[in-house]
Design an enzyme around this catalytic site. Structure first.
Site, PDB file in Angstrom:
ATOM      1  N   ASP A 132       9.655   3.023  -0.992  1.00  0.00           N
ATOM      2  CA  ASP A 132       8.266   3.295  -0.467  1.00  0.00           C
ATOM      3  C   ASP A 132       8.767   3.141   0.970  1.00  0.00           C
ATOM      4  O   ASP A 132       8.187   2.115   1.763  1.00  0.00           O
ATOM      5  CB  ASP A 132       6.939   3.217  -0.786  1.00  0.00           C
ATOM      6  CG  ASP A 132       6.246   4.066   0.458  1.00  0.00           C
ATOM      7  OD1 ASP A 132       5.263   3.294   0.280  1.00  0.00           O
ATOM      8  OD2 ASP A 132       6.417   4.984   1.167  1.00  0.00           O
ATOM      9  N   LYS A 178       5.519   9.580   8.047  1.00  0.00           N
ATOM     10  CA  LYS A 178       4.938   9.180   9.304  1.00  0.00           C
ATOM     11  C   LYS A 178       6.098   9.432  10.781  1.00  0.00           C
ATOM     12  O   LYS A 178       5.892  11.021  10.965  1.00  0.00           O
ATOM     13  CB  LYS A 178       5.017   7.691   9.960  1.00  0.00           C
ATOM     14  CG  LYS A 178       3.963   6.777   8.603  1.00  0.00           C
ATOM     15  CD  LYS A 178       4.188   5.424   9.162  1.00  0.00           C
ATOM     16  CE  LYS A 178       2.805   4.570   7.600  1.00  0.00           C
ATOM     17  NZ  LYS A 178       1.444   5.022   8.352  1.00  0.00           N
ATOM     18  N   TYR A 198       1.024  -1.098  -0.384  1.00  0.00           N
ATOM     19  CA  TYR A 198       0.164   0.037  -0.313  1.00  0.00           C
ATOM     20  C   TYR A 198       0.509   1.388  -0.212  1.00  0.00           C
ATOM     21  O   TYR A 198       1.740   1.223   0.719  1.00  0.00           O
ATOM     22  CB  TYR A 198      -0.837  -0.279   1.312  1.00  0.00           C
ATOM     23  CG  TYR A 198      -1.885   1.278   0.974  1.00  0.00           C
ATOM     24  CD1 TYR A 198      -1.400   1.685   2.515  1.00  0.00           C
ATOM     25  CD2 TYR A 198      -2.856   1.074   0.760  1.00  0.00           C
ATOM     26  CE1 TYR A 198      -2.048   2.785   3.060  1.00  0.00           C
ATOM     27  CE2 TYR A 198      -4.004   2.316   0.640  1.00  0.00           C
ATOM     28  CZ  TYR A 198      -3.091   3.476   1.530  1.00  0.00           C
ATOM     29  OH  TYR A 198      -4.606   4.623   1.982  1.00  0.00           O
TER      30      TYR A 198
HETATM   31  P1  KE4 Z   1      -0.374   8.303   4.068  1.00  0.00           P
HETATM   32  O1  KE4 Z   1      -1.553   9.416   3.419  1.00  0.00           O
HETATM   33  O2  KE4 Z   1      -1.416   7.893   5.045  1.00  0.00           O
HETATM   34  O3  KE4 Z   1       0.310   9.413   5.636  1.00  0.00           O
HETATM   35  O4  KE4 Z   1       0.423   7.263   3.832  1.00  0.00           O
HETATM   36  C1  KE4 Z   1       0.346   6.554   3.184  1.00  0.00           C
HETATM   37  C2  KE4 Z   1       0.916   5.834   2.874  1.00  0.00           C
HETATM   38  C3  KE4 Z   1       2.244   5.599   2.142  1.00  0.00           C
HETATM   39  N1  KE4 Z   1       3.122   4.291   2.277  1.00  0.00           N
HETATM   40  C4  KE4 Z   1       3.082   3.239   3.587  1.00  0.00           C
HETATM   41  C5  KE4 Z   1       4.174   2.108   3.099  1.00  0.00           C
HETATM   42  C6  KE4 Z   1       2.311   3.611   4.148  1.00  0.00           C
HETATM   43  O5  KE4 Z   1       2.026   2.793   4.969  1.00  0.00           O
HETATM   44  C7  KE4 Z   1       1.230   4.574   4.487  1.00  0.00           C
HETATM   45  C8  KE4 Z   1       0.258   4.514   5.021  1.00  0.00           C
HETATM   46  N2  KE4 Z   1      -0.252   3.557   6.012  1.00  0.00           N
HETATM   47  C9  KE4 Z   1      -1.347   3.048   6.655  1.00  0.00           C
HETATM   48  C10 KE4 Z   1      -1.195   2.068   7.410  1.00  0.00           C
HETATM   49  N3  KE4 Z   1      -0.721   1.458   7.085  1.00  0.00           N
HETATM   50  C11 KE4 Z   1      -1.639   4.302   7.240  1.00  0.00           C
HETATM   51  C12 KE4 Z   1      -3.259   3.948   7.944  1.00  0.00           C
HETATM   52  C13 KE4 Z   1      -4.250   4.431   7.649  1.00  0.00           C
HETATM   53  O6  KE4 Z   1      -4.204   4.593   6.168  1.00  0.00           O
HETATM   54  O7  KE4 Z   1      -4.792   5.290   8.748  1.00  0.00           O
END
Ligand code: KE4
Length: 437
Positions: free
Chosen positions: A245, A273, A150
């Site tokens: 990523d 993060k 993801y």
């Molecule tokens: P955000 O747009 O949520 O800040 O980041 C997206 C993203 C991109 N790449 C990786 C490897 C990620 O894990 C994420 C977002 N992680 C999720 C948790 N698996 C965010 C939690 C959520 O969607 O509420």
């Protein structure tokens, strides 16, 4: 410190009902809705160190940590002081501020392969921009991602995605026309032959390969030996951009992230993060040769009203300075505590006769309710999500807050203690009994 749970949920339930009337599903991110584990979502009102408290005053040992940002735990004093100090001077100017280069220099000090970095406000923006940049740099259309990974919710990346998409069991997303994903190739993770085949079929048409160097979003799944090296060799040979990523792994697995841990040089790196210290920050970076294509220097456009926000920059700087100063203590401690926790819970499952396999890299980990091994989406998706739901709810009732999905990584922070680990392992014994019943 004991974990005190009243067992009451009335306040969270009332808040959920109120939220549902004004916010889709009552949540601002789907995984928070507890849809795959059942029961009412808890509403958190405060956190400190390894603990969070909900609206019913239940206390939890927290293994979500805001989905990764809080490597130092909740309400870390240095981060709070930095935010308050910045806020006293105003919250946003829409103009350049010194703190942006402060954070950029800190990031580049940890990621020496990066010569320039651009800040955005989320991981989604970071990966969306990095893919656009890779396409601009190579003048190619196709991109490769991997099933179960993801990278946020940009249209072209919502294909066989992990995290909340996998949690909800949906193939992608409504509202994304086939035309928007026709150039996205979703391949099985940990399978170099599939990558070779794709480059053979789409020769000279593939702009980039984007990968979570340690996957967190199908649950924690490490790369097989030589897999990342293989991706690096293939993309170099094919002159495609390799994007790591590191939104989740950056500054978590090592001060220099997965690329330090595995000694691999990607072309572009995306982050999020931890670099925001709990405030909204994303970033993408790499060599000047590629990054100088980004507007206003070059033709690849990307922008953001709150990019480089002074409060977020201050929080990020405070976070990374702590990690830089204390990395000799923090990362070994995270490794030890995480290993004790994951192995202790796995032993409890074995004693209870519950089928479980576990994956861990540093302080990110997942217990999969399947015999395993779990090496890709096909094997992860064989997990018994009903059993996971029973385990999750039992642990929550005992004051242990795990990610509410089998397909998410759990996180340990530097604020967790040996006593937290002992309590969690003890609770797991009851949790596995609940799974058996
Ligand atoms: P955000 O747009 O949520 O800040 O980041 C997206 C993203 C991109 N790449 C990786 C490897 C990620 O894990 C994420 C977002 N992680 C999720 C948790 N698996 C965010 C939690 C959520 O969607 O509420």
């Amino acid at each position: 410190m004991p974990v005190t749970t009243s067992g009451k949920t009335e306040q969270s339930r009332r808040l959920q009902q109120r939220a549902e009337s004004v916010i889709p599903g009552g949540v601002n991110s789907p995984v928070r809705a507890f849809r795959s584990v059942g029961g009412d979502p808890v509403f958190i009102v405060r956190g400190k160190g390894s603990r969070v408290w909900d609206a019913d005053e239940n206390e939890y040992i927290d293994y979500i940590g805001s989905w990764g940002p809080l490597l130092l735990g909740h309400a870390e004093p240095a981060v709070l002081d930095a935010i308050v100090g910045a806020a006293c001077n105003g919250t946003s100017f829409g103009a350049s501020t010194p703190a942006e280069a402060d954070l950029a220099e800190l990031v580049l000090s940890a990621f020496p392969h990066m010569q320039k970095v651009r800040f955005v406000s989320s991981g989604t923006e970071a990966t969306m921009s990095a893919v656009r940049l890779a396409r601009a740099y190579t003048k190619r259309k196709y991109i490769i991602k991997f099933e179960g990974c993801y990278h946020g919710h940009a249209d072209c990346l919502l294909v066989k995605a992990g995290s909340g998409v996998a949690t909800l069991g949906i193939p992608g997303s409504a509202g994304v026309p086939d035309e928007f994903t026709q150039f996205t190739l979703a391949l099985p993770f940990n399978n170099l032959a599939a990558v070779e085949h794709a480059f053979h079929k789409f020769k000279h048409e593939i702009a980039c390969v984007i990968v979570e160097p340690v996957v967190g979003n199908m649950g924690c799944v490490p790369a097989a030996d030589d897999y990342l090296v293989g991706l690096r060799l293939i993309t170099e040979r094919e002159r495609a951009v390799l994007i790591f990523d590191e939104v989740m792994t950056g500054f978590r697995l090592a001060f220099g992230g997965a690329q330090e841990l595995y000694n691999i040089r990607p072309d572009l790196t995306t982050m999020g993060k931890i670099i925001g210290g709990g405030l909204p920050v994303g970033a993408y970076g790499g060599p000047a040769e590629i990054m100088d294509l980004v507007a206003p220097l070059g033709p690849m456009y990307q922008a953001g009203t709150l990019s480089g926000n002074p409060l977020a920059m201050a929080a990020g700087c405070a976070m990374l300075k702590q990690l830089r100063e204390r990395k000799g203590e923090i990362y070994p401690r995270l490794e030890k505590l995480s290993g004790d926790l994951v192995e202790g819970v796995a032993a409890a499952a074995k004693d209870a006769g519950v089928e479980l396999t576990h994956n861990r890299v540093g302080s990110m980990f997942t217990w999969f309710f399947t015999p395993g091994p779990v090496t890709n989406w096909d094997t992860a998706s064989k997990s018994n999500t009903e059993a996971f739901g029973k385990f999750f709810r039992s642990m929550l009732d005992q004051g242990i807050y795990l990610p509410p999905s089998q397909y998410e990584a759990a996180f340990l922070s530097a604020a967790h203690t040996e006593d937290d680990i002992r309590k969690t392992i003890a609770a797991a014994k009851e949790g596995f009994a609940a799974v058996r019943n």
